[in-house]
Write an enzyme that holds these catalytic residues in place. Structure first.
Site, PDB file in Angstrom:
ATOM      1  N   PHE A 112       0.871  -1.415  -0.067  1.00 36.33           N
ATOM      2  CA  PHE A 112       0.082   0.044  -0.128  1.00 36.33           C
ATOM      3  C   PHE A 112       0.914   1.076   0.578  1.00 36.33           C
ATOM      4  O   PHE A 112       0.336   2.376  -0.429  1.00 36.33           O
ATOM      5  CB  PHE A 112      -0.887  -0.390   0.950  1.00 36.33           C
ATOM      6  CG  PHE A 112      -0.295   0.266   2.976  1.00 36.33           C
ATOM      7  CD1 PHE A 112       0.734  -0.027   3.432  1.00 36.33           C
ATOM      8  CD2 PHE A 112      -0.866   1.656   2.381  1.00 36.33           C
ATOM      9  CE1 PHE A 112       0.859   0.192   4.570  1.00 36.33           C
ATOM     10  CE2 PHE A 112      -0.272   2.476   3.886  1.00 36.33           C
ATOM     11  CZ  PHE A 112       0.556   1.834   4.953  1.00 36.33           C
ATOM     12  N   LYS A 113       2.315   1.476   0.884  1.00 39.94           N
ATOM     13  CA  LYS A 113       3.269   2.067   0.748  1.00 39.94           C
ATOM     14  C   LYS A 113       2.737   2.987  -0.962  1.00 39.94           C
ATOM     15  O   LYS A 113       3.643   3.763  -1.054  1.00 39.94           O
ATOM     16  CB  LYS A 113       4.442   1.857   0.695  1.00 39.94           C
ATOM     17  CG  LYS A 113       4.897   1.084   2.333  1.00 39.94           C
ATOM     18  CD  LYS A 113       4.028   2.086   3.455  1.00 39.94           C
ATOM     19  CE  LYS A 113       4.610   1.349   4.960  1.00 39.94           C
ATOM     20  NZ  LYS A 113       4.452   0.376   5.207  1.00 39.94           N
ATOM     21  N   ASP A 114       3.178   2.386  -1.699  1.00 39.08           N
ATOM     22  CA  ASP A 114       2.633   2.705  -3.367  1.00 39.08           C
ATOM     23  C   ASP A 114       1.677   4.117  -3.386  1.00 39.08           C
ATOM     24  O   ASP A 114       1.707   4.883  -4.473  1.00 39.08           O
ATOM     25  CB  ASP A 114       2.503   2.257  -4.314  1.00 39.08           C
ATOM     26  CG  ASP A 114       3.845   0.875  -4.447  1.00 39.08           C
ATOM     27  OD1 ASP A 114       5.120   1.476  -4.826  1.00 39.08           O
ATOM     28  OD2 ASP A 114       3.515  -0.402  -4.538  1.00 39.08           O
ATOM     29  N   LEU A 117       3.541   6.615  -2.273  1.00 40.66           N
ATOM     30  CA  LEU A 117       5.068   7.012  -2.406  1.00 40.66           C
ATOM     31  C   LEU A 117       4.702   7.240  -4.649  1.00 40.66           C
ATOM     32  O   LEU A 117       5.618   7.722  -5.343  1.00 40.66           O
ATOM     33  CB  LEU A 117       5.675   5.537  -2.169  1.00 40.66           C
ATOM     34  CG  LEU A 117       6.184   6.471  -0.999  1.00 40.66           C
ATOM     35  CD1 LEU A 117       6.588   4.959  -0.192  1.00 40.66           C
ATOM     36  CD2 LEU A 117       6.993   7.405  -1.180  1.00 40.66           C
ATOM     37  N   THR A 147       8.348   0.608   2.559  1.00 42.41           N
ATOM     38  CA  THR A 147       8.388   1.826   2.675  1.00 42.41           C
ATOM     39  C   THR A 147       9.523   2.062   0.980  1.00 42.41           C
ATOM     40  O   THR A 147       9.867   3.087   0.564  1.00 42.41           O
ATOM     41  CB  THR A 147       8.557   2.956   3.451  1.00 42.41           C
ATOM     42  OG1 THR A 147       7.721   2.824   4.033  1.00 42.41           O
ATOM     43  CG2 THR A 147       8.697   4.035   3.264  1.00 42.41           C
TER      44      THR A 147
END
Ligand SMILES: *Cc1c(COP(=O)(O)O)cnc(C)c1O
Length: 500
Positions: A112-114, A117, A147
């Site tokens: 989910f960091k995408d 980011l 991350t």
């Protein structure tokens, strides 16, 4: 919209300045001075918007110093079919009438960091340009695994930036490690730290707040910023998908205008669940925010007792992206819940820094208990949940999402609450494939290594391996640096060519 520091000792700034700095000069975290509100009328106009349109509108409420073209440029550069495998970007999957899974992992690194980011590099470079920044921005990242790769993917070869990632040498999965050490790009640097995530995060925070080092960088036309969730530019894009999930439920008729929803979030650094809290503050009707932890259950204890105590052993679990004992975004929540009482927040953070422990006042604890519910899942429970959900629904969970599902089941058992619930799904099952395979096909694994296991798993479940993970074992290893936990600064200078 102005941004203020949770420690109360920094000047108010506009969004572009807050995003460019990452962390406030007084060591605090930037938060918006006021919370924009989404009225029912506005909510209804957003039902049939695309994810990009929803994102652009919500961002515009917080980034009042950005113009429409700048916001559209950031949103459309990030959320497109080149970067995300799903047109809807963050689709909701219905498991039954009461339970929906919000899939946040269709971006390039399968976590989910995408969601944040992929857009942060555009927000940051736009912020730098808007504020007349002449220095090159050096992004420093401490990562528990996901991350790091997401930031590398986002910032690779982005003009006028460099990115340096520190990950715990023994604290990430083999897929996560391979994803990072094979990252291409002329401006990327990656180092393993002998220590855990908290060591990496504390080291990076120290580098940020060292004025002498900052001055030395400035002399060399460089300036640090952060891609960790201490940066407001990381948190803001995460608010969007909670609003968007609610809009989808309303638009699909899964809930009525008078129905609230629960949200369950597998939590580590408290960034993702804080974004859900902000969605609630903006007017999205959220009943309970359910904070799911793994064996590193410092947040569960905090929510239930009002005492934050990191003095406990650090456990390595099969949900490594949640192996965290210092949840940095909790500071923002405390600042909000005390009506921006920076003195009280500073005192608690000083106690955390000194004794590793603080206790909040009864009133603040009461508010937290009203908003949140928390429990945790052991590794064995996580594995059992992956198996049950696969058998029962034919839906495959990664280990982190399984922690959330397990805690949701505990919540139902404890409260009998039948509110429609959204579980934030934070990673593709293939990102943590060996644990997932152990849960559903323990007898079929033989002597396979992690990548062999992925091939067995994909055949078994009939879901293909995401592009960013397939063939990772065949890519060249480009980053081999290992550093001691008290040598992060030296490593940064070496990477930047500033060591003498
Ligand atoms: C980062 C991460 C989490 C924890 O999110 P926080 O915002 O740090 O609470 C959970 N699951 C996965 C897969 C992650 O990458």
């Amino acid at each position: 919209m102005q941004y203020i520091s949770s420690r109360g000792q920094a000047a108010y700034v506009q969004a572009a300045e807050a995003i460019k700095m990452g962390i406030a000069p007084d060591g605090g975290l930037f938060v918006p001075k006021a919370m924009p509100n989404l009225s029912e009328k506005v909510i209804e106009t957003m039902f049939h918007q695309t994810y990009q349109e929803r994102a652009a509108y919500i961002l515009s409420l917080f980034l009042t110093d950005f113009n429409r073209e700048e916001i559209d440029f950031c949103v459309n550069s990030a959320y497109n079919l080149k970067n995300f495998a799903q047109e809807k970007v963050a689709p909701l999957v219905k498991l039954n009438d009461k339970l929906h899974v919000l899939e946040l992992w269709h971006g390039p690194t399968s976590a989910f960091k995408d969601m944040a980011l992929q857009i942060l590099p555009y927000l940051l470079t736009t912020s730098a340009a808007k504020t007349g920044e002449e220095n090159e921005i050096v992004i420093l990242v401490a990562t528990s695994g996901d991350t790091g790769k997401a930031a590398l993917a986002g910032f690779s070869d982005v003009d006028k930036t460099k990115i340096i990632v520190f990950y715990p040498a023994d604290g990430v999965s083999e897929v996560q490690r391979r994803q990072m050490i094979t990252q291409e790009g002329a401006n990327v640097f990656v180092a393993a730290v002998r220590g855990n995530f908290d060591d990496a995060q504390s080291g990076v925070k120290e580098i940020f707040t060292d004025p002498a080092l900052g001055a030395f960088l400035a002399k060399n036309n460089l300036k640090f910023s952060s891609a960790n969730s201490i940066n407001w530019g990381r948190l803001l894009p995460q608010i969007v998908y909670y609003v968007s999930a609610y809009l989808d439920l309303r638009a699909n008729g899964d809930i009525n205008p008078d129905q609230a929803i629960n949200i369950v979030v597998p939590t580590g650094n408290f960034g993702n669940i804080l974004a859900a809290y902000y969605a609630k503050r903006m007017g999205i009707p959220i009943n309970k925010l359910i904070c799911a932890a793994n064996q590193n259950n410092v947040l569960t204890d905090f929510i239930n007792s009002g005492i934050y105590d990191k003095n406990r052993s650090f456990e390595k679990t099969i949900s490594p992206s949640m192996d965290i004992l210092i949840s940095s975004n909790l500071e923002r929540l405390l600042f909000e819940l005390t009506n921006h009482d920076s003195e009280r927040v500073s005192t608690w953070m000083a106690e955390l820094n000194g004794k590793g422990k603080y206790e909040i006042d009864e009133n603040t604890h009461h508010i937290i208990r009203e908003l949140f519910w928390s429990d945790y899942a052991s590794d064995a429970e996580t594995i059992a949940t992956i198996n049950q959900v696969w058998q029962g629904h034919g839906y495959l969970l990664d280990t982190h999402t399984a922690v959330a599902m397990n805690v949701y089941e505990k919540y139902i058992k404890s409260t009998r609450d039948d509110t429609v619930t959204v579980i934030a799904s934070t990673a593709s099952p293939f990102k943590f494939g060996s644990s997932v395979a152990q849960a559903i096909i323990p007898d079929k694994l033989g002597e396979e290594d992690e990548f062999g296991i992925l091939n067995v798993l994909t055949k078994e479940v009939g879901i293909s391996i995401p592009d960013g993970i397939r063939d990772l074992d065949k890519k060249n290893i480009l980053h081999k640096k290992i550093t001691e936990k008290d040598k992060l600064e030296a490593t940064v200078l070496e990477f930047l060519g500033l060591d003498s």
